[in-house]
Design a protein around this motif. Sequence first.
Motif, mmCIF file in Angstrom:
data_model
loop_
_atom_site.group_PDB
_atom_site.id
_atom_site.type_symbol
_atom_site.label_atom_id
_atom_site.label_comp_id
_atom_site.label_asym_id
_atom_site.label_seq_id
_atom_site.Cartn_x
_atom_site.Cartn_y
_atom_site.Cartn_z
ATOM 1 N N ARG A 5 43.718 56.907 -6.553
ATOM 2 C CA ARG A 5 44.475 56.678 -7.788
ATOM 3 C C ARG A 5 45.815 56.019 -7.497
ATOM 4 O O ARG A 5 46.290 55.178 -8.267
ATOM 5 N N ARG A 6 46.443 56.390 -6.376
ATOM 6 C CA ARG A 6 47.722 55.769 -6.017
ATOM 7 C C ARG A 6 47.547 54.290 -5.717
ATOM 8 O O ARG A 6 48.408 53.473 -6.053
ATOM 9 N N VAL A 7 46.414 53.942 -5.096
ATOM 10 C CA VAL A 7 46.136 52.525 -4.825
ATOM 11 C C VAL A 7 46.029 51.751 -6.133
ATOM 12 O O VAL A 7 46.535 50.634 -6.264
ATOM 13 N N TRP A 8 45.389 52.366 -7.130
ATOM 14 C CA TRP A 8 45.195 51.690 -8.413
ATOM 15 C C TRP A 8 46.476 51.589 -9.224
ATOM 16 O O TRP A 8 46.498 50.922 -10.271
ATOM 17 N N GLN A 9 47.550 52.231 -8.793
ATOM 18 C CA GLN A 9 48.822 52.104 -9.502
ATOM 19 C C GLN A 9 49.427 50.715 -9.305
ATOM 20 O O GLN A 9 50.281 50.289 -10.078
ATOM 21 N N ASN A 10 49.015 50.007 -8.255
ATOM 22 C CA ASN A 10 49.543 48.666 -7.982
ATOM 23 C C ASN A 10 48.997 47.670 -9.006
ATOM 24 O O ASN A 10 47.794 47.636 -9.265
ATOM 25 N N TRP A 11 49.880 46.857 -9.567
ATOM 26 C CA TRP A 11 49.469 45.910 -10.608
ATOM 27 C C TRP A 11 48.445 44.914 -10.083
ATOM 28 O O TRP A 11 47.499 44.538 -10.790
ATOM 29 N N TRP A 12 48.596 44.486 -8.822
ATOM 30 C CA TRP A 12 47.665 43.506 -8.271
ATOM 31 C C TRP A 12 46.269 44.101 -8.114
ATOM 32 O O TRP A 12 45.255 43.392 -8.235
ATOM 33 N N MET A 13 46.191 45.415 -7.867
ATOM 34 C CA MET A 13 44.898 46.078 -7.758
ATOM 35 C C MET A 13 44.217 46.152 -9.118
ATOM 36 O O MET A 13 42.987 46.012 -9.224
ATOM 37 N N TRP A 63 35.579 51.449 -19.074
ATOM 38 C CA TRP A 63 35.344 52.586 -18.175
ATOM 39 C C TRP A 63 36.434 52.658 -17.110
ATOM 40 O O TRP A 63 36.918 53.744 -16.776
ATOM 41 N N LEU A 64 36.824 51.497 -16.571
ATOM 42 C CA LEU A 64 37.864 51.470 -15.534
ATOM 43 C C LEU A 64 39.168 52.041 -16.068
ATOM 44 O O LEU A 64 39.844 52.826 -15.386
ATOM 45 N N VAL A 65 39.518 51.663 -17.292
ATOM 46 C CA VAL A 65 40.769 52.141 -17.877
ATOM 47 C C VAL A 65 40.722 53.650 -18.118
ATOM 48 O O VAL A 65 41.661 54.377 -17.786
ATOM 49 N N ARG A 66 39.618 54.135 -18.674
ATOM 50 C CA ARG A 66 39.523 55.561 -19.003
ATOM 51 C C ARG A 66 39.366 56.429 -17.752
ATOM 52 O O ARG A 66 39.940 57.515 -17.676
ATOM 53 N N ARG A 67 38.580 55.960 -16.790
ATOM 54 C CA ARG A 67 38.276 56.799 -15.621
ATOM 55 C C ARG A 67 39.368 56.708 -14.553
ATOM 56 O O ARG A 67 39.809 57.717 -14.018
ATOM 57 N N ILE A 68 39.787 55.499 -14.235
ATOM 58 C CA ILE A 68 40.777 55.308 -13.169
ATOM 59 C C ILE A 68 42.194 55.273 -13.732
ATOM 60 O O ILE A 68 43.108 55.876 -13.167
ATOM 61 N N GLY A 69 42.366 54.557 -14.837
ATOM 62 C CA GLY A 69 43.704 54.418 -15.410
ATOM 63 C C GLY A 69 44.098 55.519 -16.349
ATOM 64 O O GLY A 69 45.236 55.526 -16.852
ATOM 65 N N PHE A 75 48.009 50.102 -17.760
ATOM 66 C CA PHE A 75 46.815 49.844 -16.950
ATOM 67 C C PHE A 75 45.830 48.974 -17.725
ATOM 68 O O PHE A 75 45.256 48.031 -17.178
ATOM 69 N N ALA A 76 45.636 49.271 -19.008
ATOM 70 C CA ALA A 76 44.702 48.502 -19.834
ATOM 71 C C ALA A 76 45.140 47.045 -19.965
ATOM 72 O O ALA A 76 44.321 46.129 -19.883
ATOM 73 N N VAL A 77 46.436 46.836 -20.154
ATOM 74 C CA VAL A 77 46.946 45.468 -20.335
ATOM 75 C C VAL A 77 46.803 44.657 -19.054
ATOM 76 O O VAL A 77 46.325 43.516 -19.079
ATOM 77 N N VAL A 78 47.200 45.229 -17.929
ATOM 78 C CA VAL A 78 47.132 44.488 -16.665
ATOM 79 C C VAL A 78 45.678 44.225 -16.264
ATOM 80 O O VAL A 78 45.330 43.131 -15.801
ATOM 81 N N SER A 79 44.806 45.205 -16.475
ATOM 82 C CA SER A 79 43.386 44.999 -16.177
ATOM 83 C C SER A 79 42.794 43.934 -17.078
ATOM 84 O O SER A 79 41.926 43.155 -16.662
ATOM 85 N N TYR A 129 37.239 45.585 -25.803
ATOM 86 C CA TYR A 129 37.726 46.252 -24.582
ATOM 87 C C TYR A 129 38.910 47.156 -24.900
ATOM 88 O O TYR A 129 38.941 48.324 -24.489
ATOM 89 N N PHE A 130 39.891 46.655 -25.641
ATOM 90 C CA PHE A 130 41.073 47.454 -25.956
ATOM 91 C C PHE A 130 40.736 48.593 -26.913
ATOM 92 O O PHE A 130 41.235 49.714 -26.749
ATOM 93 N N LEU A 131 39.894 48.330 -27.916
ATOM 94 C CA LEU A 131 39.548 49.371 -28.882
ATOM 95 C C LEU A 131 38.780 50.515 -28.216
ATOM 96 O O LEU A 131 39.054 51.691 -28.470
ATOM 97 N N SER A 132 37.816 50.171 -27.371
ATOM 98 C CA SER A 132 37.038 51.216 -26.705
ATOM 99 C C SER A 132 37.850 51.930 -25.622
ATOM 100 O O SER A 132 37.547 53.071 -25.275
ATOM 101 N N SER A 133 38.887 51.272 -25.115
ATOM 102 C CA SER A 133 39.725 51.889 -24.076
ATOM 103 C C SER A 133 40.776 52.818 -24.651
ATOM 104 O O SER A 133 41.076 53.866 -24.070
ATOM 105 N N LYS A 134 41.359 52.448 -25.792
ATOM 106 C CA LYS A 134 42.538 53.139 -26.295
ATOM 107 C C LYS A 134 42.275 54.106 -27.441
ATOM 108 O O LYS A 134 43.056 55.025 -27.655
ATOM 109 N N LEU A 135 41.204 53.894 -28.203
ATOM 110 C CA LEU A 135 40.932 54.801 -29.313
ATOM 111 C C LEU A 135 40.480 56.161 -28.790
ATOM 112 O O LEU A 135 39.938 56.259 -27.686
#
Length: 272
Positions: A5-13, A63-69, A75-79, A129-135
């Motif tokens: 999870r710490r690795v995924w905190q990097n914007w480039w990741m 899934w990436l946003v909900r599970r990892i982010g 996280f959703a915006v950068v991804s 993507y945003f609706l399914s990630s954030k709602l």
Amino acid sequence: MGSMRRVWQNWWMQIAGGVLIAAIVVMPWLWIGEEDHLILPLASNDALGLIVVFALTSLLGSWLVRRIGRGRTGFAVVSAVGLFLGMLALGAQGILATDPDAFSGNLSPTTTRQLWVFGGLLVIGQAWYFLSSKLPLPVATLFYATLTVSVSYWLQIVASLIAGAQSYYIYLWYAGPVVLGLILGFVGFLRAVNLIFWVFALAIQWVMPAVIESSARAIQSEKTSGQALSEFGREFASSLGEVDWQTPLIVSLATAMLTSFIIVIVRKVRHR
């Protein structure tokens, strides 16, 4: 898990994750387009594939946003930037492979249509993507119900390219319903409002194959927007009666109930 999870905190990741999702989704078409060096499906001859690519990309990105982010907006915006760049690169590669003169300003009618369809699907894909990630998850199930059918199509396309896998082709159609069932299972059924979302999600899942295939035929018909809309209506009415989606509905419902029961039991055990 914490170090990951710490690795995924990097914007480039996060950007790399979005690009990687786009790359994974189009891998079957890299194989299909080996001779013409085309990766992204064309709207003129494989509109269904193009729709599946955008739908599955949105699903995996969510899934990436909900599970990892953990649903964080940043996280959703950068991804999303990574997803956008990945799809944009694939779109540019497709134009370069089929119509190199387009970069000089000489757009052929086929390329112009591809750009319109690509742009429209890109906007819709990013919105879903945003609706399914954030709602909240119960509400997001309505959007997941429109996306999970892409899992079935994608796996069937992969199976058609692998020798010996064709015998499992029909069973792969149930992959999407299983995914939706798992999502509904996490939503649970202990609240009446959640059961309402279950019903609507299952209804959406039932019509989605007809929606996707009718949309693909309308796009490939190469008619004007008004004519394409009429074509969609005719194809949808015709396809809806042919869709054999009763078994997938039962698969989704059974998966959802089983998952919900398991989650309830696990939570009770942890509580004790």
